[in-house]
Design a protein around this motif. Structure first.
Motif, PDB file in Angstrom:
ATOM      1  N   ILE A 377      10.083  -5.627   4.827  1.00  0.00           N
ATOM      2  CA  ILE A 377       9.241  -6.466   5.428  1.00  0.00           C
ATOM      3  C   ILE A 377       7.684  -5.639   5.339  1.00  0.00           C
ATOM      4  N   ILE A 378       7.695  -4.240   5.987  1.00  0.00           N
ATOM      5  CA  ILE A 378       6.310  -3.704   5.743  1.00  0.00           C
ATOM      6  C   ILE A 378       6.162  -3.602   4.378  1.00  0.00           C
ATOM      7  N   GLY A 379       7.046  -3.008   3.462  1.00  0.00           N
ATOM      8  CA  GLY A 379       6.583  -3.105   1.881  1.00  0.00           C
ATOM      9  C   GLY A 379       5.859  -4.680   1.499  1.00  0.00           C
ATOM     10  N   ASP A 380       6.766  -5.518   1.939  1.00  0.00           N
ATOM     11  CA  ASP A 380       6.092  -7.041   1.597  1.00  0.00           C
ATOM     12  C   ASP A 380       4.678  -7.287   2.092  1.00  0.00           C
ATOM     13  N   ILE A 381       4.394  -6.649   3.469  1.00  0.00           N
ATOM     14  CA  ILE A 381       2.986  -6.881   3.984  1.00  0.00           C
ATOM     15  C   ILE A 381       2.071  -5.983   3.330  1.00  0.00           C
ATOM     16  N   ALA A 382       2.464  -4.929   2.850  1.00  0.00           N
ATOM     17  CA  ALA A 382       1.477  -3.995   2.256  1.00  0.00           C
ATOM     18  C   ALA A 382       1.109  -4.676   0.884  1.00  0.00           C
ATOM     19  N   ARG A 383       1.981  -5.082   0.221  1.00  0.00           N
ATOM     20  CA  ARG A 383       1.755  -5.782  -1.190  1.00  0.00           C
ATOM     21  C   ARG A 383       0.698  -6.955  -0.805  1.00  0.00           C
ATOM     22  N   GLN A 384       0.961  -7.675   0.013  1.00  0.00           N
ATOM     23  CA  GLN A 384       0.106  -8.928   0.442  1.00  0.00           C
ATOM     24  C   GLN A 384      -1.411  -8.725   0.872  1.00  0.00           C
ATOM     25  N   LEU A 385      -1.243  -7.424   1.374  1.00  0.00           N
ATOM     26  CA  LEU A 385      -2.783  -6.963   1.608  1.00  0.00           C
ATOM     27  C   LEU A 385      -3.372  -6.026   0.799  1.00  0.00           C
ATOM     28  N   GLY A 386      -2.457  -5.679  -0.286  1.00  0.00           N
ATOM     29  CA  GLY A 386      -3.145  -4.658  -1.139  1.00  0.00           C
ATOM     30  C   GLY A 386      -3.480  -3.248  -0.339  1.00  0.00           C
ATOM     31  N   LEU A 387      -2.513  -2.868   0.482  1.00  0.00           N
ATOM     32  CA  LEU A 387      -2.671  -1.701   1.180  1.00  0.00           C
ATOM     33  C   LEU A 387      -1.579  -0.881   0.891  1.00  0.00           C
ATOM     34  N   ASP A 388      -1.724   0.446   0.887  1.00  0.00           N
ATOM     35  CA  ASP A 388      -0.526   1.650   0.846  1.00  0.00           C
ATOM     36  C   ASP A 388       0.344   1.281   2.019  1.00  0.00           C
ATOM     37  N   ALA A 389       1.738   1.128   1.695  1.00  0.00           N
ATOM     38  CA  ALA A 389       2.725   1.058   2.649  1.00  0.00           C
ATOM     39  C   ALA A 389       2.588   2.125   3.532  1.00  0.00           C
ATOM     40  N   PHE A 390       2.567   3.261   3.291  1.00  0.00           N
ATOM     41  CA  PHE A 390       2.498   4.226   4.117  1.00  0.00           C
ATOM     42  C   PHE A 390       1.591   3.977   5.241  1.00  0.00           C
ATOM     43  N   ASP A 391       0.136   3.601   5.032  1.00  0.00           N
ATOM     44  CA  ASP A 391      -0.781   3.368   6.085  1.00  0.00           C
ATOM     45  C   ASP A 391      -0.004   2.254   6.712  1.00  0.00           C
ATOM     46  N   VAL A 392       0.383   1.300   6.291  1.00  0.00           N
ATOM     47  CA  VAL A 392       0.828   0.339   7.097  1.00  0.00           C
ATOM     48  C   VAL A 392       2.111   0.561   8.179  1.00  0.00           C
ATOM     49  N   ARG A 393       2.793   1.754   7.517  1.00  0.00           N
ATOM     50  CA  ARG A 393       3.933   2.018   8.459  1.00  0.00           C
ATOM     51  C   ARG A 393       3.299   2.847   9.590  1.00  0.00           C
ATOM     52  N   LEU A 394       2.318   3.835   9.358  1.00  0.00           N
ATOM     53  CA  LEU A 394       1.654   4.426  10.220  1.00  0.00           C
ATOM     54  C   LEU A 394       0.929   3.658  11.408  1.00  0.00           C
ATOM     55  N   ARG A 395       0.588   2.744  10.940  1.00  0.00           N
ATOM     56  CA  ARG A 395      -0.223   1.520  11.817  1.00  0.00           C
ATOM     57  C   ARG A 395       0.855   0.927  12.683  1.00  0.00           C
TER      58      ARG A 395
END
Length: 785
Positions: A377-395
C-alpha cells in the motif's frame, strides 16, 4: 557486528571460548555442528530400531471432496510382507484429533476433504513394502463439489472460524475526507516448509499401556496430548522425546502430531513398534503450508503520503480445518500496521475453508501476510504522489516518544521501544540508498529491456505467543560431582541454535566453561506441559528458565562456600571455572565435590513466565507482545522485461537482536530467514489444478532458493542497542523477524516493473513474483492467454 567479520580467519579463534571469557555475547559454534558434519548427529530415522518394528505408509484420498463409501485393501493385503491396514475404526479413543478446533479426524471417517487426506495406513515389514501396498488400496468415493479458492469460499461464507473485525476510529469517514484515495488488491501465495528431515514418528508400546514416542516435533507436549487423546489414555502414560529436528519452520508445530497419532494407532493394533516416515511427495500432499492470502484495500492519504484512513479485507486460505488458522489470521491483523501508525482503520479477517491441505504455522505465523500488504500500500501511495517510498515510510512511522499521539497500535498496545527513526536512516546511509536511487533512475531511463529496482523496507515484529498461556517455560539444571552440568528444557532444537544459546546462558550463570555444559533431548517426562518452540520465543522462555534453575544451584553453592569462609554469600564469585571469596580461590569441581559431601542440593528446576502481557482474544486488544524486534533491509533487483527473469543484485540489512547471545547464530538466522522470505516472494509457487491436486509436490516442480540466488553483496549488520525490556542477556528474538525483511525484494521488483510500465495506479504483482507473474504485471501476459 558484520557477517563477513564472523567468517574472517582472524576471528576464527574466537569460536573456541577461553575459560576466562563469558560465553554469552560470543560467536560460539552450534553445539551439534561437528556431529552433523561428521554424520554422527542422530535424527529419528537414525535411531536403532527394536526387533519386530513394522513400517507404515499412508493411504491418500485422490478426490478433493467426497463421500467415503468404503476401502478395498484386497490387492494390498496380498503382497508379501503386508501385515494389515489401519482405518478410523481402529482408533480406540476420540476419532477426532485433539486440535484447537476439534474439527479434523484422525483418519477420514465418512468423507474426504482434500486430495492427499489420510484415509488410513498400510503396515508391513519394510517401508518399501508398505508404500507399494498403499498405492494398491482402492477407495470408493463419491465426488462432491469442492471449494478450491478463497474468493469462492468467501462468496459462499465457507469459513473454518467466524470472521474477525478490528476497528479504530471511523475509517469510512476518514476515507471520505482524505485528500487522496486509492483502492487495490493483492494476492500472496503459500509456501512449503521443505524441511530437510521430513515428518516422522516412531511409536514404541511399553508395559501397562505406556508409550514411548520419538517424534520430529516442535511441540512434544502437544504430541503427548494428541496421542493420549486418540488412545483413550491419560497424558502421563505417554512419553515423547525429540533430540533434534532437521528443520521445522512451523511445519512441525501441530502437524508432527498427526504422524505420532497414526503410528501409535497402528502400533496398538499390531502390538509392536511402528515407524512412519513420509516420503517427500506424500509430505507435500498431506501437510499444510503457509496460508495463502488475498486482500482488498481502500486507503486515504495526504500530500505527504501520510495515511489518514484504511479499510482492509484479508481473506486467509485456511484449508479444510482450523488447525492454527485462528491465531495465524489474528497475527496477520496485528502486523497489518507493520511499523506504521494507522489512525482510522477497519480490518476484516475472513478465515476461509477450502478443500485443500489444512494450512498451518510457518515462520512469521501470519506476520508476513500482514506486513506485505501495508508495504505494498505504501509503495502504491508513493507512486501515486511521485514520492520516494522511503520518505513515505518514514512519514508514517510510529512516534519515537512512547507517550506520543501516534504510538498506540490499532489493537491498543503502546509502542514503547521504537528505534526505526534511527535505524532506517542509518541503513539508508550505509547502503547509499539516495545515491543508488538516483543511479538506478538514470539507468532505467536509458535501458529499454533490463530495469532495476531498489527498495528499503522496515519490520516491526511482536515477540510472544498471542495466546498468553503459552508464554511460560520450565527447565532442569543438574550439576554432577565431577563438575559437569546437564540442562534440560522444554524447547526443541531444529537447527536454530536454541540449545547452544541455553548452554551459554547456563555456563555464565554458573561461571564454568561452555564445554562443561550439555543440553539434552526435549522430553515430556522431564519438563511437563511445555509450550511449542515457536513465536521466536524459544531462547526468551527456555533460556530464562534455565538461567533461573542454574541460579538456584549457584546460590546453594554460594551459601555453602560463604559458610566455609565466613563471608556473605554475595561476596562469592563464580567465573572462569573458579569460585572466589575474599579469603580463597577454589576450582569449581572441588567446590561441587565438597558440597556434595556436605549434602548440598546440586540440581534445581527453573520456571519463567513472560511479564506484562495480556490479551483479550474476543476483541483482539491488549498487550499481546512483550516487546518488538526491529530491522530494515535495502534490496536491489534487476528485471528482464522481455522474459520476466529477475535477479537480486545486492542486499544490505541492519537488524535488531538486542545484545546478541551468539552473533554467529543470530547472523545465520538473519541470512536464512531473509533467503527463505525471498523464496516465498520470488520463486516458491504452489499450484493446485482444477481437481484440487497439488501439482507442485516435489523438488522437480517446487523451487526453493539455491546458492545461485544469493546476491554477491549480502551485508548484515547488527543494531548495537540492548533490549529495553528485561529479557535474558539483553537479547531479542531472531527466528522470525528477518523473514519479513525479504519484502524489500518484492517491493524492489514492483519498482522495476513500474519503471518499465509507467503510470501511477496501484501495481498488482501476485506473489511469488515468478517470471510469469512479473510478465503479467508488466502487461505482457494476460489471464486469458
Amino acid at each position: 557486528m558484520k557477517a563477513l567479520d564472523l567468517l574472517s580467519p582472524a576471528l576464527a579463534p574466537a569460536l573456541t571460548p577461553t575459560r576466562s571469557v563469558p560465553a554469552v555475547g560470543r560467536p560460539h559454534v552450534h553445539e551439534s555442528a561437528l556431529a552433523q558434519v561428521q554424520g554422527t548427529a542422530h535424527y529419528i530415522d537414525d535411531l536403532p530400531e527394536l526387533k519386530g518394528t513394522l513400517y507404515a505408509a499412508p493411504i491418500l484420498s485422490n478426490v478433493a471432496h467426497g463421500r467415503l463409501r468404503g476401502v478395498d485393501s484386497t490387492a494390498a493385503l496380498a503382497l508379501p510382507g503386508v501385515r494389515g491396514v489401519v482405518l478410523s475404526a481402529d482408533v480406540p479413543g476420540d476419532k477426532i484429533l485433539a486440535a484447537f478446533g476439534h474439527d479434523e479426524p484422525v483418519f477420514a471417517i465418512d468423507s474426504v476433504q482434500h486430495v492427499g487426506q489420510v484415509i488410513g495406513l498400510v503396515v508391513a515389514g519394510s517401508m518399501r513394502q508398505a508404500r507399494r501396498a498403499a498405492r494398491l488400496v482402492r477407495c470408493d468415493i463419491d465426488a462432491l463439489p469442492a471449494v478450491l479458492d478463497v474468493h469462492t469460499a468467501h462468496a459462499q461464507k465457507s469459513y473454518v472460524l467466524p470472521p474477525v473485525f478490528v476497528r479504530r476510529g471511523d475509517a469510512q469517514a476518514a476515507l471520505l475526507r482524505s485528500e487522496h484515495r486509492l483502492s487495490g488488491q493483492l494476492e500472496v501465495g503459500g509456501q512449503e516448509h521443505f524441511y530437510l528431515e521430513g515428518q516422522i514418528a516412531y511409536a514404541l508400546p511399553l508395559e501397562q499401556q505406556q508409550w514411548q514416542i520419538y517424534s520430529s516435533t516442535q511441540h512434544p507436549g502437544e504430541v503427548q496430548h494428541w496421542v493420549a487423546h486418540a488412545l483413550g489414555l491419560e497424558n502421563h502414560a505417554v512419553k515423547v522425546e525429540c533430540r533434534r529436528m532437521g528443520g521445522g519452520f512451523g511445519g512441525k508445530e501441530t502437524q508432527a502430531g498427526h504422524l505420532a497419532v497414526w503410528a501409535c494407532v497402528a502400533a496398538r493394533k499390531f502390538g509392536c513398534p511402528v515407524k512412519l516416515r513420509l516420503d517427500r511427495d506424500d509430505d507435500f500432499m498431506i501437510t499444510g503450508k503457509r496460508h495463502p492470502f488475498a486482500y482488498e484495500y481502500d486507503v486515504g492519504f495526504d500530500d505527504s503520503g501520510l495515511i489518514t484512513g484504511l479499510h482492509l479485507d484479508m481473506l486467509a486460505n485456511c484449508g479444510f480445518s482450523a488447525d492454527l488458522s485462528g491465531p495465524v489470521a489474528d497475527r496477520a491483523i496485528f502486523h497489518a500496521d507493520n511499523a506504521y501508525f494507522l489512525s482510522d482503520v477497519e480490518i476484516a479477517s475472513y478465515r476461509c475453508k477450502t478443500n485443500t491441505q489444512s494450512h498451518t504455522a510457518f515462520r512469521g505465523f501470519g506476520g508476513p501476510q500482514g506486513v506485505i500488504v501495508i508495504e505494498a500500500i505504501i509503495g502504491d501511495i508513493a507512486r501515486q504522489l511521485g514520492l520516494d517510498a522511503f520518505d513515505v515510510r518514514l512519514r508514517n512511522l510510529y512516534d519515537k516518544n512512547p507517550q506520543g499521539p501516534r504510538s498506540l497500535t490499532h489493537y491498543q498496545m503502546r509502542v514503547e521501544d521504537n528505534i526505526l527513526h534511527a535505524l532506517m536512516p542509518a541503513l539508508a546511509a550505509s547502503a547509499q540508498y539516495r545515491q543508488r536511487q538516483a543511479e538506478i533512475a538514470e539507468w532505467n531511463a536509458g535501458q529499454p529491456v533490463i530495469k532495476r529496482g531498489l527498495a528499503l523496507t522496515p519490520v516491526k515484529f511482536g515477540i510472544s505467543f498471542t495466546a498468553t498461556l503459552f508464554n511460560q517455560a520450565g527447565a532442569l539444571v543438574h550439576v554432577y560431582t565431577d563438575g559437569s552440568v546437564q540442562v534440560n528444557h522444554g524447547g526443541t532444537e531444529m537447527g536454530q541454535g536454541l540449545n547452544t544459546k541455553v548452554a551459554q546462558i547456563v555456563a555464565d550463570e554458573l561461571g564454568v566453561p561452555l564445554e562443561r555444559v550439555l543440553v539434552t533431548a526435549s522430553d515430556t517426562s522431564k519438563i511437563p506441559n511445555a509450550s511449542a518452540t515457536a513465536a521466536s520465543s524459544g531462547t526468551d522462555l527456555n533460556g530464562r528458565a534455565a538461567q533461573y534453575a542454574a541460579r538456584t544451584v549457584r546460590n546453594n553453592l554460594a551459601a555453602f562456600v560463604s559458610g566455609l569462609d565466613g563471608c556473605g554469600a554475595g561476596a562469592v564469585d563464580f567465573s572462569g571455572g573458579l569460585v572466589r571469596t575474599p579469603k580463597s580461590e577454589r576450582r569449581w569441581e572441588d567446590v561441587v565435590g565438597e558440597a556434595f559431601a556436605n549434602r548440598i542440593q546440586l540440581w534445581s528446576d527453573g520456571f519463567y513466565r513472560t511479564p506484562k502481557i495480556h490479551y483479550d482474544k474476543t476483541t483482539l486488544t491488549g498487550r499481546p507482545f512483550y516487546y518488538f524486534a526491529y530491522g530494515a533491509a535495502c534490496s536491489e533487483v534487476a528485471l528482464d522485461t522481455l522474459t520476466g527473469e529477475s535477479r537480486v543484485l545486492r542486499v544490505d540489512i541492519l537488524h535488531d537482536v538486542g545484545h546478541s547471545i551468539n552473533p554467529a547464530i543470530d547472523i545465520g538466522q538473519i541470512e536464512g530467514g531473509f533467503v527463505q522470505g525471498m523464496g516465498w516472494l520470488t520463486n516458491e509457487q504452489l499450484v493446485w489444478n482444477d481437481k484440487g491436486l497439488l501439482t507442485t509436490h516435489a523438488p522437480s516442480t517446487y523451487k526453493i532458493p539455491t546458492a545461485g540466488d544469493i546476491p554477491a553483496h549480502f551485508q548484515i549488520d547488527l543494531w548495537p542497542e540492548a533490549n529495553r525490556e528485561d529479557n535474558v542477556g539483553g537479547s531479542k528474538a531472531v527466528g522470525e523477524p528477518p523473514f519479513m525483511l525479504a519484502i524489500s525484494v518484492y517491493e524492489a521488483l514492483r519498482n522495476a516493473v513500474a519503471a518499465s510500465r509507467g503510470g501511477t495506479q496501484p501495481l498488482e504483482l501476485t506473489a511469488p513474483a515468478t517470471a510469469e507473474n512479473l510478465l503479467r504485471a508488466l502487461g505482457r501476459v494476460h489471464d486469458d492467454a
